[in-house]
Design an enzyme around this catalytic site. Structure first.
Site, short mmCIF file in Angstrom:
data_model
loop_
_atom_site.label_atom_id
_atom_site.label_comp_id
_atom_site.label_asym_id
_atom_site.label_seq_id
_atom_site.Cartn_x
_atom_site.Cartn_y
_atom_site.Cartn_z
N CYS A 1 11.45 -32.32 25.52
CA CYS A 1 10.14 -31.69 25.29
C CYS A 1 9.06 -32.39 26.13
O CYS A 1 8.98 -32.17 27.33
CB CYS A 1 9.80 -31.66 23.80
SG CYS A 1 8.47 -30.50 23.39
N GLU B 1 17.35 -33.35 18.75
CA GLU B 1 17.28 -34.31 17.64
C GLU B 1 16.76 -33.67 16.35
O GLU B 1 16.92 -34.25 15.26
CB GLU B 1 16.40 -35.50 18.03
CG GLU B 1 14.90 -35.32 17.90
CD GLU B 1 14.25 -34.51 19.01
OE1 GLU B 1 13.02 -34.50 19.08
OE2 GLU B 1 14.99 -33.85 19.80
N HIS C 1 14.66 -29.36 21.37
CA HIS C 1 14.77 -30.61 20.61
C HIS C 1 16.18 -30.78 20.03
O HIS C 1 16.44 -30.32 18.91
CB HIS C 1 13.75 -30.63 19.46
CG HIS C 1 12.34 -30.88 19.87
ND1 HIS C 1 11.83 -32.15 20.02
CD2 HIS C 1 11.34 -30.02 20.17
CE1 HIS C 1 10.56 -32.07 20.39
NE2 HIS C 1 10.24 -30.78 20.49
#
Length: 247
Positions: A97, A189, A187
């Site tokens: 990002c 994560e 993302h």
């Protein structure tokens, strides 16, 4: 065992950090399940007075942020030549990002606000032909779901960068900047709970561009393929694997 350095480029919303973990914690939680059991340190770029040495680092993970790359904050600008040095040393890198946008900007591209507005929620991303052959992303299916939350984007990829993934909103969902240097707009994560929490914070902004946060929240789903990129990256950093070319 790879020696990974998480470059923290900002803080999450306080309630999300409290309930689910801040940006770096989300990375650490995924990497804890890596078969290579990487050694992971965190460097907070927003609060540091000096950049860390690169001699004892096998890989860099550059996090997301609520900051904007185009605002050129001093701590962010200071990272750019350091990232160029890391690339020149062929240190493995994965920007996420803000990290994706920062790497593109550091390497000669440009990042700014997306003309079509914000992209948030669990969305489909499609690999390019180069992405299907890539050592990092090539293990993913041709089209996969990923969590997204961004207002800025890579509006011009650096010369020589290879586009690995795209979708209808953003043509630069994933880039490779060198033999072992990758960045992704999505993302890997994020958990489903984190994605829902972000959408909750973005209700007004989404409404202003004609999207309903509740519909996007209902559509949030698992992203195991995207999340798996983090452990795959740890493996590549440990093996010192290189890509022969940027074809």
């Amino acid at each position: 065992m790879s020696r990974l350095l998480i470059v923290k480029t900002g803080d999450s919303y306080p309630d999300i950090a409290r309930d689910h973990g801040d940006f770096e914690t989300l990375f650490q939680q995924v990497l804890a399940g890596s078969p290579t059991a990487p050694s992971v340190r965190v460097f907070d770029a927003t609060r540091a007075t000096a950049l860390p040495r690169l001699d004892d680092v096998d890989g860099l993970l550059i996090t997301g942020s609520h900051a904007m790359v185009s605002h050129a904050e001093p701590w962010s600008e200071a990272l750019k030549p350091w990232l160029v040095e890391a690339r020149d040393r062929n240190i493995a890198m994965l920007g996420v990002c803000y990290g994706h946008q920062l790497m593109a900007s550091a390497f000669g591209g440009a990042s700014d606000f997306h003309p079509a507005g914000r992209e948030s929620g669990t969305r489909e991303v499609t690999l390019t032909e180069a992405g299907q052959q890539d050592p990092l992303l090539g293990s993913l299916p041709g089209t996969f779901r990923a969590h997204l939350s961004h207002a800025q984007t890579v509006i011009r990829a650096p010369a020589g960068a290879c586009v690995l993934a795209t979708n209808g909103h953003d043509p630069h969902q994933a880039l490779r900047h060198g033999p072992r240097q990758w960045s992704v707009q999505f993302h890997p994560e994020f958990t489903e709970a984190v994605m829902r929490a972000y959408l909750g914070h973005q209700r007004d902004a989404l409404r202003d561009q004609g999207e309903a946060a509740e519909r996007l929240i209902a559509d949030v789903g698992g992203t195991p393929e995207a999340t798996g990129l983090l452990t795959r990256f740890a493996l590549l950093a440990a093996s010192q694997q290189a890509v022969a070319s940027l074809s």
